[in-house]
Design a protein around this motif. Structure first.
Motif, PDB file in Angstrom:
ATOM      1  N   MET A  58       4.537 -40.439   2.571  1.00  0.00           N
ATOM      2  CA  MET A  58       5.279 -39.433   1.855  1.00  0.00           C
ATOM      3  C   MET A  58       6.803 -39.506   2.596  1.00  0.00           C
ATOM      4  O   MET A  58       7.735 -39.362   2.151  1.00  0.00           O
ATOM      5  CB  MET A  58       4.928 -37.772   2.498  1.00  0.00           C
ATOM      6  CG  MET A  58       3.543 -37.486   2.058  1.00  0.00           C
ATOM      7  SD  MET A  58       4.279 -36.916   0.143  1.00  0.00           S
ATOM      8  CE  MET A  58       5.890 -36.129   0.221  1.00  0.00           C
ATOM      9  N   MET A  59       6.880 -40.542   3.456  1.00  0.00           N
ATOM     10  CA  MET A  59       8.115 -40.625   4.047  1.00  0.00           C
ATOM     11  C   MET A  59       9.775 -41.566   3.170  1.00  0.00           C
ATOM     12  O   MET A  59      10.603 -41.493   3.958  1.00  0.00           O
ATOM     13  CB  MET A  59       7.862 -41.766   5.411  1.00  0.00           C
ATOM     14  CG  MET A  59       7.393 -41.014   6.833  1.00  0.00           C
ATOM     15  SD  MET A  59       8.394 -40.196   7.104  1.00  0.00           S
ATOM     16  CE  MET A  59       9.871 -40.075   7.489  1.00  0.00           C
ATOM     17  N   PRO A  60       9.185 -42.422   1.761  1.00  0.00           N
ATOM     18  CA  PRO A  60       9.871 -42.565   1.051  1.00  0.00           C
ATOM     19  C   PRO A  60      11.193 -41.472   0.675  1.00  0.00           C
ATOM     20  O   PRO A  60      11.857 -41.067   0.387  1.00  0.00           O
ATOM     21  CB  PRO A  60       9.497 -43.571  -0.124  1.00  0.00           C
ATOM     22  CG  PRO A  60       8.566 -44.036   0.734  1.00  0.00           C
ATOM     23  CD  PRO A  60       7.726 -43.111   2.265  1.00  0.00           C
ATOM     24  N   LEU A  61      10.151 -40.484   0.112  1.00  0.00           N
ATOM     25  CA  LEU A  61      10.821 -38.896  -0.296  1.00  0.00           C
ATOM     26  C   LEU A  61      11.725 -38.439   1.077  1.00  0.00           C
ATOM     27  O   LEU A  61      12.255 -37.804   1.359  1.00  0.00           O
ATOM     28  CB  LEU A  61      10.047 -38.469  -1.036  1.00  0.00           C
ATOM     29  CG  LEU A  61       8.733 -38.553  -2.055  1.00  0.00           C
ATOM     30  CD1 LEU A  61       8.099 -37.388  -2.339  1.00  0.00           C
ATOM     31  CD2 LEU A  61      10.443 -37.768  -3.563  1.00  0.00           C
ATOM     32  N   GLU A 108       7.527 -33.015  -3.544  1.00  0.00           N
ATOM     33  CA  GLU A 108       8.304 -33.298  -3.942  1.00  0.00           C
ATOM     34  C   GLU A 108       8.629 -31.792  -3.506  1.00  0.00           C
ATOM     35  O   GLU A 108      10.064 -31.897  -3.604  1.00  0.00           O
ATOM     36  CB  GLU A 108       7.694 -34.184  -5.712  1.00  0.00           C
ATOM     37  CG  GLU A 108       8.020 -34.814  -5.868  1.00  0.00           C
ATOM     38  CD  GLU A 108       6.815 -36.007  -5.724  1.00  0.00           C
ATOM     39  OE1 GLU A 108       6.358 -37.164  -5.499  1.00  0.00           O
ATOM     40  OE2 GLU A 108       5.218 -34.682  -5.122  1.00  0.00           O
ATOM     41  N   GLU A 109       8.028 -30.287  -4.031  1.00  0.00           N
ATOM     42  CA  GLU A 109       8.577 -29.433  -4.787  1.00  0.00           C
ATOM     43  C   GLU A 109       9.122 -28.988  -3.215  1.00  0.00           C
ATOM     44  O   GLU A 109      10.424 -29.066  -3.477  1.00  0.00           O
ATOM     45  CB  GLU A 109       7.770 -28.932  -5.002  1.00  0.00           C
ATOM     46  CG  GLU A 109       6.432 -27.796  -4.628  1.00  0.00           C
ATOM     47  CD  GLU A 109       5.626 -28.951  -3.954  1.00  0.00           C
ATOM     48  OE1 GLU A 109       4.521 -29.055  -3.274  1.00  0.00           O
ATOM     49  OE2 GLU A 109       5.398 -30.151  -4.226  1.00  0.00           O
ATOM     50  N   VAL A 134       7.168 -39.637  18.144  1.00  0.00           N
ATOM     51  CA  VAL A 134       6.979 -38.297  18.635  1.00  0.00           C
ATOM     52  C   VAL A 134       5.488 -37.533  17.835  1.00  0.00           C
ATOM     53  O   VAL A 134       5.095 -36.564  18.170  1.00  0.00           O
ATOM     54  CB  VAL A 134       7.993 -37.771  18.801  1.00  0.00           C
ATOM     55  CG1 VAL A 134       8.918 -37.713  19.301  1.00  0.00           C
ATOM     56  CG2 VAL A 134       8.176 -37.142  17.249  1.00  0.00           C
ATOM     57  N   GLY A 135       4.635 -38.530  17.446  1.00  0.00           N
ATOM     58  CA  GLY A 135       3.940 -38.520  16.411  1.00  0.00           C
ATOM     59  C   GLY A 135       4.024 -37.143  14.887  1.00  0.00           C
ATOM     60  O   GLY A 135       2.506 -36.560  15.404  1.00  0.00           O
ATOM     61  N   THR A 136       4.701 -37.035  15.017  1.00  0.00           N
ATOM     62  CA  THR A 136       4.798 -36.078  13.399  1.00  0.00           C
ATOM     63  C   THR A 136       4.792 -36.859  11.982  1.00  0.00           C
ATOM     64  O   THR A 136       5.341 -36.019  11.115  1.00  0.00           O
ATOM     65  CB  THR A 136       6.278 -36.105  13.587  1.00  0.00           C
ATOM     66  OG1 THR A 136       7.003 -36.731  13.873  1.00  0.00           O
ATOM     67  CG2 THR A 136       6.513 -34.345  14.450  1.00  0.00           C
ATOM     68  N   VAL A 137       5.246 -38.309  12.193  1.00  0.00           N
ATOM     69  CA  VAL A 137       4.417 -38.954  10.901  1.00  0.00           C
ATOM     70  C   VAL A 137       3.195 -39.734  11.433  1.00  0.00           C
ATOM     71  O   VAL A 137       3.319 -40.399  11.814  1.00  0.00           O
ATOM     72  CB  VAL A 137       5.507 -40.390  10.323  1.00  0.00           C
ATOM     73  CG1 VAL A 137       4.982 -40.904   9.292  1.00  0.00           C
ATOM     74  CG2 VAL A 137       7.055 -39.798  10.533  1.00  0.00           C
ATOM     75  N   THR A 138       2.148 -39.087  10.898  1.00  0.00           N
ATOM     76  CA  THR A 138       0.302 -39.665  11.401  1.00  0.00           C
ATOM     77  C   THR A 138      -0.554 -39.130   9.557  1.00  0.00           C
ATOM     78  O   THR A 138      -0.165 -38.386   9.572  1.00  0.00           O
ATOM     79  CB  THR A 138       0.455 -38.646  12.268  1.00  0.00           C
ATOM     80  OG1 THR A 138      -1.487 -39.131  12.276  1.00  0.00           O
ATOM     81  CG2 THR A 138       0.094 -37.358  12.385  1.00  0.00           C
TER      82      THR A 138
END
Length: 232
Positions: free
Chosen positions: A120-123, A98-99, A142-146
């Motif tokens: 963390m994607m909703p944030l 969050e910070e 592209v592998g950056t949400v994992t």
């Protein structure tokens, strides 16, 4: 007509702007004509036979360059708990939840690559207007949400280049520095072209790879003979 500076004139001297050069020759010319005081980036522009306005002709992906980019990449990871610890251990420069979202919303973007765990994607999704235009929005394609943040951080630090086709059907990417050897740059260029070819969308009809050019940050673009890439 704009006046051409001495450095630009010298860099263009002896170059035929209409000729298609074999890849190794083009890279040799790019290296040989770099006269700046800084280590220029070698850039590749690939013209594709696609219209990215159509969803089935969008081209995007990631390529891990075998010889890296020569650039120190600062990596931010949005994660909590064990995954945050894992990101720090992997060498991420900035880690938070969050910070970190609040910092980015406030305009503090002190990183070149952004990674997030799926939870963390909703944030992180709230940062679309800030990160999107900069090409920093995490994306599973592209592998950056994992969940594997260690691999994602290692790839980002080790020379992973993200590419996305622009409106005119062109993919631009940096593939190293002029201080790299010709062989290292050639390997990186081929790796990028291979990744772009593998990302060919279903809606692409006819010729896909149309033109390729290489240049340094301040130097002229040299057209590359496509046959030289296939033949080497």
């Amino acid at each position: 007509m704009a006046k051409i500076g001495k450095r630009t004139k010298a860099a263009r001297e002896g170059i035929d702007r209409n000729k298609e050069y074999p890849l190794n020759e083009a890279i040799g010319l790019v290296k040989g004509r770099s006269k700046t005081k800084f280590d220029e980036t070698v850039e590749v522009a690939i013209n594709l036979g696609v219209d990215p306005r159509h969803a089935d002709q969008m081209v995007r992906g990631v390529c891990v360059l075998p010889n890296g980019t020569g650039k120190n990449v600062r990596v931010a990871v949005f994660a909590r708990g064990d995954k945050a610890d894992e990101a720090k251990a992997a060498g991420a420069d900035i880690v938070g939840a969050e910070e970190l979202v609040q910092e980015v919303q406030g305009g503090k973007i002190d990183f070149d690559r952004c990674i997030a765990t799926p939870d963390m994607m909703p944030l992180v999704g709230r940062l679309g207007k800030v990160l999107g235009p900069r090409g920093l929005m995490p994306n599973p394609k592209v592998g950056t949400v994992t969940q594997d943040v260690t691999a994602a951080v290692n790839d980002a630090k080790g020379g992973a280049v993200q590419f996305r086709v622009e409106k005119a059907g062109i993919v631009h990417a940096g593939v190293g520095k002029v201080s790299f050897s010709e062989e290292a740059i050639t390997q990186n260029v081929k790796a990028l072209i291979d990744a772009v070819q593998k990302a060919k969308p279903s809606g692409s009809k006819g010729s896909y790879l149309k033109r390729i050019a290489v240049s340094s940050t301040m130097g002229p673009g040299l057209k590359v003979d496509l046959a030289s890439i296939a033949g080497e």
